[in-house]
Design a protein around this motif. Structure first.
Motif, PDB file in Angstrom:
ATOM      1  N   ALA A   1     -16.394   7.483  15.505  1.00 34.61           N
ATOM      2  CA  ALA A   1     -17.174   6.472  14.788  1.00 34.61           C
ATOM      3  C   ALA A   1     -16.284   5.439  14.124  1.00 34.61           C
ATOM      4  N   ARG A   2     -15.137   5.881  13.589  1.00 33.11           N
ATOM      5  CA  ARG A   2     -14.257   4.974  12.865  1.00 33.11           C
ATOM      6  C   ARG A   2     -12.865   5.561  12.773  1.00 33.11           C
ATOM      7  N   VAL A   3     -11.917   4.694  12.460  1.00 31.91           N
ATOM      8  CA  VAL A   3     -10.524   5.102  12.295  1.00 31.91           C
ATOM      9  C   VAL A   3     -10.036   4.527  10.977  1.00 31.91           C
ATOM     10  N   GLU A   4      -9.347   5.352  10.185  1.00 32.74           N
ATOM     11  CA  GLU A   4      -8.887   4.916   8.874  1.00 32.74           C
ATOM     12  C   GLU A   4      -7.425   5.323   8.667  1.00 32.74           C
ATOM     13  N   ARG A   5      -6.701   4.481   7.924  1.00 35.85           N
ATOM     14  CA  ARG A   5      -5.373   4.822   7.438  1.00 35.85           C
ATOM     15  C   ARG A   5      -5.511   5.145   5.952  1.00 35.85           C
ATOM     16  N   LEU A   6      -5.320   6.392   5.595  1.00 36.90           N
ATOM     17  CA  LEU A   6      -5.533   6.838   4.225  1.00 36.90           C
ATOM     18  C   LEU A   6      -4.217   6.788   3.450  1.00 36.90           C
TER      19      LEU A   6
ATOM     20  N   VAL B   1       0.843  -1.203   0.000  1.00 36.47           N
ATOM     21  CA  VAL B   1       0.000   0.000   0.000  1.00 36.47           C
ATOM     22  C   VAL B   1       0.877   1.250   0.000  1.00 36.47           C
ATOM     23  N   GLY B   2       1.945   1.212   0.773  1.00 38.97           N
ATOM     24  CA  GLY B   2       2.847   2.345   0.856  1.00 38.97           C
ATOM     25  C   GLY B   2       2.509   3.284   2.000  1.00 38.97           C
ATOM     26  N   PRO B   3       3.020   4.508   1.965  1.00 39.17           N
ATOM     27  CA  PRO B   3       2.802   5.459   3.050  1.00 39.17           C
ATOM     28  C   PRO B   3       1.329   5.805   3.226  1.00 39.17           C
ATOM     29  N   ASP B   4       0.948   6.059   4.468  1.00 38.80           N
ATOM     30  CA  ASP B   4      -0.431   6.457   4.746  1.00 38.80           C
ATOM     31  C   ASP B   4      -0.465   7.420   5.923  1.00 38.80           C
ATOM     32  N   ILE B   5      -1.645   7.985   6.167  1.00 45.49           N
ATOM     33  CA  ILE B   5      -1.862   8.934   7.266  1.00 45.49           C
ATOM     34  C   ILE B   5      -3.114   8.512   8.026  1.00 45.49           C
ATOM     35  N   LEU B   6      -3.025   8.537   9.342  1.00 44.23           N
ATOM     36  CA  LEU B   6      -4.135   8.115  10.198  1.00 44.23           C
ATOM     37  C   LEU B   6      -5.138   9.255  10.401  1.00 44.23           C
ATOM     38  N   VAL B   7      -6.419   8.970  10.204  1.00 43.01           N
ATOM     39  CA  VAL B   7      -7.485   9.918  10.525  1.00 43.01           C
ATOM     40  C   VAL B   7      -8.609   9.183  11.240  1.00 43.01           C
ATOM     41  N   LEU B   8      -9.440   9.931  11.902  1.00 42.69           N
ATOM     42  CA  LEU B   8     -10.636   9.376  12.525  1.00 42.69           C
ATOM     43  C   LEU B   8     -11.846  10.124  12.020  1.00 42.69           C
ATOM     44  N   GLN B   9     -13.013   9.552  12.241  1.00 45.71           N
ATOM     45  CA  GLN B   9     -14.257  10.233  11.909  1.00 45.71           C
ATOM     46  C   GLN B   9     -15.054  10.417  13.188  1.00 45.71           C
ATOM     47  N   ARG B  10     -15.407  11.656  13.466  1.00 46.23           N
ATOM     48  CA  ARG B  10     -16.168  11.962  14.679  1.00 46.23           C
ATOM     49  C   ARG B  10     -17.539  11.294  14.627  1.00 46.23           C
ATOM     50  N   ALA B  11     -18.049  10.937  15.790  1.00 44.26           N
ATOM     51  CA  ALA B  11     -19.376  10.324  15.874  1.00 44.26           C
ATOM     52  C   ALA B  11     -20.434  11.318  15.416  1.00 44.26           C
ATOM     53  N   ALA B  12     -21.469  10.821  14.770  1.00 47.48           N
ATOM     54  CA  ALA B  12     -22.529  11.675  14.235  1.00 47.48           C
ATOM     55  C   ALA B  12     -23.345  12.334  15.332  1.00 47.48           C
ATOM     56  N   THR B  13     -23.245  11.820  16.546  1.00 44.13           N
ATOM     57  CA  THR B  13     -24.041  12.356  17.653  1.00 44.13           C
ATOM     58  C   THR B  13     -23.331  13.471  18.416  1.00 44.13           C
ATOM     59  N   MET B  14     -22.092  13.768  18.057  1.00 40.61           N
ATOM     60  CA  MET B  14     -21.369  14.802  18.788  1.00 40.61           C
ATOM     61  C   MET B  14     -21.963  16.182  18.529  1.00 40.61           C
ATOM     62  N   ARG B  15     -21.883  17.046  19.524  1.00 39.31           N
ATOM     63  CA  ARG B  15     -22.446  18.388  19.395  1.00 39.31           C
ATOM     64  C   ARG B  15     -21.623  19.252  18.437  1.00 39.31           C
ATOM     65  N   ASN B  16     -20.291  19.086  18.454  1.00 42.78           N
ATOM     66  CA  ASN B  16     -19.417  19.855  17.576  1.00 42.78           C
ATOM     67  C   ASN B  16     -18.707  18.932  16.596  1.00 42.78           C
ATOM     68  N   HIS B  17     -18.645  19.350  15.332  1.00 41.94           N
ATOM     69  CA  HIS B  17     -17.929  18.614  14.285  1.00 41.94           C
ATOM     70  C   HIS B  17     -18.477  17.201  14.098  1.00 41.94           C
ATOM     71  N   ALA B  18     -19.753  17.030  14.257  1.00 42.35           N
ATOM     72  CA  ALA B  18     -20.370  15.711  14.135  1.00 42.35           C
ATOM     73  C   ALA B  18     -20.105  15.109  12.766  1.00 42.35           C
ATOM     74  N   GLY B  19     -19.639  13.861  12.756  1.00 43.35           N
ATOM     75  CA  GLY B  19     -19.428  13.130  11.531  1.00 43.35           C
ATOM     76  C   GLY B  19     -18.228  13.555  10.698  1.00 43.35           C
TER      77      GLY B  19
ATOM     78  N   LEU C   1     -15.940  12.417   3.386  1.00 40.17           N
ATOM     79  CA  LEU C   1     -15.601  13.703   2.792  1.00 40.17           C
ATOM     80  C   LEU C   1     -14.711  14.438   3.790  1.00 40.17           C
ATOM     81  N   VAL C   2     -13.432  14.535   3.468  1.00 43.88           N
ATOM     82  CA  VAL C   2     -12.480  15.219   4.337  1.00 43.88           C
ATOM     83  C   VAL C   2     -12.375  16.664   3.866  1.00 43.88           C
TER      84      VAL C   2
ATOM     85  N   ALA D   1     -25.375  21.975   9.344  1.00 43.78           N
ATOM     86  CA  ALA D   1     -24.623  21.419  10.449  1.00 43.78           C
ATOM     87  C   ALA D   1     -23.136  21.703  10.329  1.00 43.78           C
ATOM     88  N   ALA D   2     -22.734  22.371   9.254  1.00 46.43           N
ATOM     89  CA  ALA D   2     -21.300  22.556   9.006  1.00 46.43           C
ATOM     90  C   ALA D   2     -20.820  23.893   9.561  1.00 46.43           C
TER      91      ALA D   2
END
Length: 236
Positions: free
Chosen positions: A161-166, A68-86, A197-198, A232-233
């Motif tokens: 909600a989730r963690v991804e290596r992009l 796969v090669g180099p990647d960068i770790l990101v997470l996705q905020r839970a949809a239920t959070m008050r700030n930055h949901a999803g 959508l980042v 919501a943005a």
């Protein structure tokens, strides 16, 4: 140790931490360029002093996967959070009184959010402190090499909600790149990748790092889409 209040003044040490001798060759061009950066490479907004503003840090964790090669770790905020949901984001958050500096904050937040073992990480640089007006945060991005990757995931599903290596090769794919328009009129870079959508702060930093690392390729900057669920943005 660095005083978080001093970092609030916009100081940074992109060449401060010493990279390990065995860091991959593909990492070196980025590290060399980071030593010459300032806040203007990442934002048009001048970094104000720290008075009345909240200090925070995020961890930009580079890893590498076979085939796969180099990647960068990101997470996705839970949809239920008050700030930055999803919203996808780097691990990170506000500096706590017990944090020695921004590096300690970024590593602690990553451990709390995705279960990252700090002993598997080598911090290689801190970026210029950046101001996010909508939240009045002063954010110091911390760049690190994931020397010994291990399984990670949401520690608290109510927050993450989730963690991804992009993979970098997917981030630079022109088919995954676009710009988004906020209802305020702001237009900025974005990535449509791994069913996410980042955009906003995270996409802006990613876009700059891809350029500095020499990985970016020409992409259709004329592709502009309206942000989904604009009510919501927050303004980036």
């Amino acid at each position: 140790m660095t005083d978080p209040e001093a970092e609030a003044l916009g100081a940074h040490s992109a060449g401060g931490p010493t990279p390990p001798a065995d860091i991959p060759g593909w990492f070196e061009p980025l590290l060399t360029r980071l030593r010459q950066t300032d806040a203007s490479d990442f934002t048009r907004l001048p970094t104000p002093d720290g008075e009345g503003r909240r200090q925070s840090a995020v961890l930009i964790l580079f890893g590498e996967q076979p085939e796969v090669g180099p990647d960068i770790l990101v997470l996705q905020r839970a949809a239920t959070m008050r700030n930055h949901a999803g919203q996808p984001a780097f691990p990170g958050g506000a500096v706590d009184p017990g944090d020695a500096d921004s590096i300690a904050c970024a590593l602690r937040e990553a451990e709390e959010e995705v279960g990252l073992d700090p002993s598997t990480v080598d911090v290689v640089a801190t970026l210029p402190t950046l101001w996010i007006p909508v939240s009045n945060f002063l954010v110091t991005p911390v760049v690190a090499w994931w020397r010994k990757p291990h399984p990670v995931g949401p520690v608290d599903p109510a927050e993450v909600a989730r963690v991804e290596r992009l993979p970098i090769r997917e981030l630079v794919d022109p088919g995954h790149r676009l710009r988004v328009r906020h209802p305020s009129g702001w237009i900025g870079p974005a990535f449509r990748i791994h069913d996410m959508l980042v955009w906003g702060f995270t996409a802006g930093v990613l876009s700059t790092l891809l350029e500095l690392g020499g990985w970016a390729v020409e992409w259709p900057t004329g592709r502009v889409e309206e942000l989904p669920t604009p009510g919501a943005a927050p303004v980036p």
